[in-house]
Design a protein around this motif. Structure first.
Motif, PDB file in Angstrom:
ATOM      1  N   PRO A 285      -2.879  -4.098  -9.482  1.00  0.00           N
ATOM      2  CA  PRO A 285      -1.513  -3.851  -9.965  1.00  0.00           C
ATOM      3  C   PRO A 285      -0.536  -3.597  -8.821  1.00  0.00           C
ATOM      4  O   PRO A 285      -0.951  -3.410  -7.661  1.00  0.00           O
ATOM      5  N   PRO A 286       0.765  -3.585  -9.098  1.00  0.00           N
ATOM      6  CA  PRO A 286       1.760  -3.311  -8.055  1.00  0.00           C
ATOM      7  C   PRO A 286       1.473  -1.992  -7.342  1.00  0.00           C
ATOM      8  O   PRO A 286       1.072  -1.007  -7.951  1.00  0.00           O
ATOM      9  N   GLY A 287       1.685  -2.012  -6.036  1.00  0.00           N
ATOM     10  CA  GLY A 287       1.398  -0.848  -5.212  1.00  0.00           C
ATOM     11  C   GLY A 287       0.103  -0.979  -4.431  1.00  0.00           C
ATOM     12  O   GLY A 287      -0.151  -0.210  -3.500  1.00  0.00           O
ATOM     13  N   TRP A 288      -0.721  -1.972  -4.817  1.00  0.00           N
ATOM     14  CA  TRP A 288      -2.020  -2.184  -4.166  1.00  0.00           C
ATOM     15  C   TRP A 288      -2.050  -3.486  -3.362  1.00  0.00           C
ATOM     16  O   TRP A 288      -3.116  -3.941  -2.957  1.00  0.00           O
ATOM     17  N   GLU A 289      -0.899  -4.086  -3.113  1.00  0.00           N
ATOM     18  CA  GLU A 289      -0.850  -5.405  -2.466  1.00  0.00           C
ATOM     19  C   GLU A 289      -1.520  -5.406  -1.098  1.00  0.00           C
ATOM     20  O   GLU A 289      -2.062  -6.428  -0.654  1.00  0.00           O
ATOM     21  N   ILE A 290      -1.488  -4.274  -0.407  1.00  0.00           N
ATOM     22  CA  ILE A 290      -2.019  -4.239   0.955  1.00  0.00           C
ATOM     23  C   ILE A 290      -3.522  -4.488   0.985  1.00  0.00           C
ATOM     24  O   ILE A 290      -4.070  -4.899   2.011  1.00  0.00           O
ATOM     25  N   ALA A 291      -4.224  -4.276  -0.148  1.00  0.00           N
ATOM     26  CA  ALA A 291      -5.676  -4.482  -0.176  1.00  0.00           C
ATOM     27  C   ALA A 291      -6.031  -5.931   0.160  1.00  0.00           C
ATOM     28  O   ALA A 291      -6.984  -6.201   0.902  1.00  0.00           O
ATOM     29  N   ALA A 292      -5.268  -6.889  -0.380  1.00  0.00           N
ATOM     30  CA  ALA A 292      -5.526  -8.299  -0.087  1.00  0.00           C
ATOM     31  C   ALA A 292      -5.249  -8.613   1.378  1.00  0.00           C
ATOM     32  O   ALA A 292      -5.992  -9.380   2.016  1.00  0.00           O
ATOM     33  N   VAL A 293      -4.197  -8.019   1.936  1.00  0.00           N
ATOM     34  CA  VAL A 293      -3.877  -8.231   3.354  1.00  0.00           C
ATOM     35  C   VAL A 293      -4.980  -7.655   4.235  1.00  0.00           C
ATOM     36  O   VAL A 293      -5.362  -8.260   5.247  1.00  0.00           O
ATOM     37  N   VAL A 294      -5.513  -6.504   3.847  1.00  0.00           N
ATOM     38  CA  VAL A 294      -6.613  -5.886   4.596  1.00  0.00           C
ATOM     39  C   VAL A 294      -7.806  -6.832   4.660  1.00  0.00           C
ATOM     40  O   VAL A 294      -8.440  -6.992   5.711  1.00  0.00           O
TER      41      VAL A 294
END
Length: 321
Positions: A285-294
């Motif tokens: 969900p929104p707010g967790w986008e950085i997980a994919a970048v990690v």
């Protein structure tokens, strides 16, 4: 015009992926409106990528690996007992950023089933055992990863991984896997399926390049707001790669594996299954986008590490006697 061999394509894959990150960042920063269509493009590309990768798994090699179980047991214990303990220790050193921790847990707890075989071959390992290990490792991680996440996190996973949000990720994983199994079984009787399976080996590198480009372009905004996290991903990735070498040596000694199997074990423990878990990170969900970048950043760190592994593992860690 020179013909590019498949081996050359795989040897230079790190440059493809680094170029994809750079181009994706430029596209995302220059044309922010492109983020939504590019993120939508990730899903069908991931499906094709997973199919091309799964078709390279050799299910018929699994029974042969069971006749000599020492390596298989060593790899399973290393990947699903020892390395998860290492990962738990690594994430304990990091800031309590939930998206950062979840991204690292997703990728570091999932053993690789694709370029693991490539780097094993380049590093003088046992490619046949590597090929036999991949389907076993894939099905084991699909069953164990949810358990690891429950054990290693203290936030509400039910709220993060809502079924209505993650069902596309499940579909984009399950459908290519089923299609690949059908292709392998059918290729024994149908020449056309055998041709498809043989040709599919060319596609993982360019397809993963497209995926990385799209993820970089559509998530560059989240990364630019969290640049401080990059150093923590680099630290975690570096510690993981070093720990994998140590564990491979210790497990190899305990299991009395020959040098070529020890090399295979080192690559089995050091490589991770980034794009298997990427669909789940993209469905957060929104707010967790950085997980994919990690996950993408860790994959690039791992690829650089594999360049070192290819030289270090056969020359220093497991030299021929």
């Amino acid at each position: 015009m020179p013909v590019v061999s498949h081996a050359a394509l795989e040897r230079h894959q790190v440059w493809w992926y680094l170029g994809a990150v750079a181009l994706g960042a430029v596209v995302g920063l220059t044309w922010p409106a492109s983020s939504q269509p590019l993120e939508a493009l990730v899903w069908p590309t991931l499906g094709l990528l997973l199919y091309a990768t799964f078709t390279q798994m050799n299910l018929s090699a699994v029974p042969r690996s069971l006749r000599d179980p020492r390596f298989l047991i060593a790899a399973l214990v290393g990947n699903f007992v020892l390395m998860p303990a290492v990962v738990f220790g690594i994430v304990a050193l990091l800031p309590s950023d939930e998206a950062l921790v979840l991204g690292l847990l997703l990728v570091l707890l999932a053993p690789c089933t694709d370029w693991f075989i490539t780097f094993t071959s380049l590093g003088g390992g046992d490619a046949e055992r590597a090929s036999a290990l991949t389907p076993v490792a894939l099905f084991a991680q699909l069953g164990l990863l949810p358990l690891y996440l429950l054990l290693f996190t203290n936030f509400d996973l039910g709220a993060v991984f809502e079924f209505r949000a993650v069902w596309p990720a499940i579909l984009v994983l399950a459908a290519p896997l089923a299609a690949a199994v059908f292709t392998e079984v059918g290729s024994r009787k149908h020449y056309s399926l055998a041709e498809i399976r043989a040709g599919a080996k060319w596609f993982p590198v360019p397809l993963l390049t497209v995926v990385i480009l799209c993820v970089a372009a559509s998530h560059i905004g989240a990364l630019s707001d969290n640049l401080g996290l990059v150093r923590w991903v680099a630290l975690a990735g570096g510690l993981f790669l070093i720990s994998a070498l140590v564990m491979a040596k210790l497990v190899s000694l305990a299991a009395r594996l020959p040098a070529h199997q020890g090399r295979t074990l080192a690559f089995a423990l050091g490589t991770r299954n980034s794009f298997i878990v990427l669909p789940f990170a993209l469905s957060l969900p929104p707010g967790w986008e950085i997980a994919a970048v990690v996950i993408v950043i860790q994959s690039l760190i791992e690829l650089v590490g594999m360049i070192v592994y290819v030289r270090f593992v056969p020359a220093v860690l497991f030299p021929a006697h």
